[in-house]
Write a protein that holds these residues in place. Sequence first.
Motif, short mmCIF file in Angstrom:
data_model
loop_
_atom_site.label_atom_id
_atom_site.label_comp_id
_atom_site.label_asym_id
_atom_site.label_seq_id
_atom_site.Cartn_x
_atom_site.Cartn_y
_atom_site.Cartn_z
N LEU A 6 0.82 -1.21 0.00
CA LEU A 6 0.00 0.00 0.00
C LEU A 6 0.86 1.26 0.00
N LYS A 7 1.97 1.24 0.72
CA LYS A 7 2.88 2.37 0.74
C LYS A 7 3.49 2.60 -0.64
N LYS A 8 3.84 1.51 -1.33
CA LYS A 8 4.40 1.63 -2.67
C LYS A 8 3.36 2.18 -3.65
N GLU A 9 2.10 1.78 -3.50
CA GLU A 9 1.05 2.30 -4.37
C GLU A 9 0.89 3.80 -4.22
N PHE A 10 0.91 4.29 -3.00
CA PHE A 10 0.79 5.73 -2.78
C PHE A 10 1.99 6.48 -3.36
N ALA A 11 3.19 5.89 -3.22
CA ALA A 11 4.39 6.55 -3.78
C ALA A 11 4.35 6.57 -5.30
N ASP A 12 3.85 5.48 -5.92
CA ASP A 12 3.78 5.45 -7.38
C ASP A 12 2.76 6.44 -7.92
N GLY A 33 3.42 8.99 -11.19
CA GLY A 33 2.63 8.92 -12.41
C GLY A 33 1.97 7.57 -12.55
N PRO A 34 1.30 7.30 -13.67
CA PRO A 34 0.66 5.99 -13.87
C PRO A 34 1.67 4.86 -13.84
N GLU A 35 1.37 3.86 -12.99
CA GLU A 35 2.23 2.69 -12.83
C GLU A 35 3.64 3.05 -12.42
#
Length: 305
Positions: free
Chosen positions: A78-84, A88-90
């Motif tokens: 979840l932390k990586k998703e917020f950072a990505d 930008g997209p993906e």
Amino acid sequence: MSLVQMSRLSVTRLALHAQNHHLLLSSSVSPLITFKRTMLQDPYRRPGQPKENKFPWEKINFDLSKGLAGIKKHFALLKKEFADRWVGPEGKPIIEHLLEQNRVVWEFRGPESLEDWVVSSDREIGGHSEAYLKIGRNNNTCLLYGTLNSTPPRDGETRYSGYCTMKSKQQLSSFDRKKHFDWTSFNTLHLRVRGDGRPWMINIGFETYFSHQKDDLYSYFLYTRGGPYWQDVKIPFSKFFLTHRGRIQDDQHCLWLDKVNSIGFTLGDKADGPFQLEIDFIGVCKDYAHTEEFAYEVYKRNPEV
């Protein structure tokens, strides 16, 4: 015979006649109420095996240490998703995402890359085919090999057999949410393979909204040349046609490129014997020379007069 006995006999005959008439009507007329289980399609069950009647929570293995490790893993995702999302997209800058023309989705660079794939055959339903997956000699390719056998199992129900399949796993994000591939910027599937001359079927799985569509796939053919040389195969997405459990559907429509879940390769050409398919990478690309939207006839829901 007295009058009373004759009247009793006539009443008995009338009752038997009415009962037989009721049985004939009940057998010929289907019930108006249909159980929900008959309306939905049950998953495949091997003939002769009993049905597993368990509640969903009975299949869960409650383990405290495993649960804590899972929570730590999902919060990291979840932390990586917020950072990505901030990049930008993906996880790519927006300018790079817009100008991207080629993308490698799956590549085989080491044994850990095989963990994203599942191999199966008709042995699961009692057949005799075998399929295996391993890394190539130079650790840069994967090799799908085995033996195809179209002899059906002797269970008294299965009439056809002989298939081997390699399918990618469903990508998951944090807390086991489905993660879809967004290929709307591309229009062509790009493969680099080396086969033995057999025809394969490429299957693309996509997200569906209804339970009776869970077995829908988009399929197209992959013809391998055989020999020691590699071949670059480019198949436009407009050539893929809609199938349901291997049957081509009449109502065709375009593939939803923003909801792609998986890709698979199926062999079932009824030619018994050994087979092999070596794959370097699987990707997508943008072919500006290809302008076709869909190669097959579609129904017009509101035709012009």
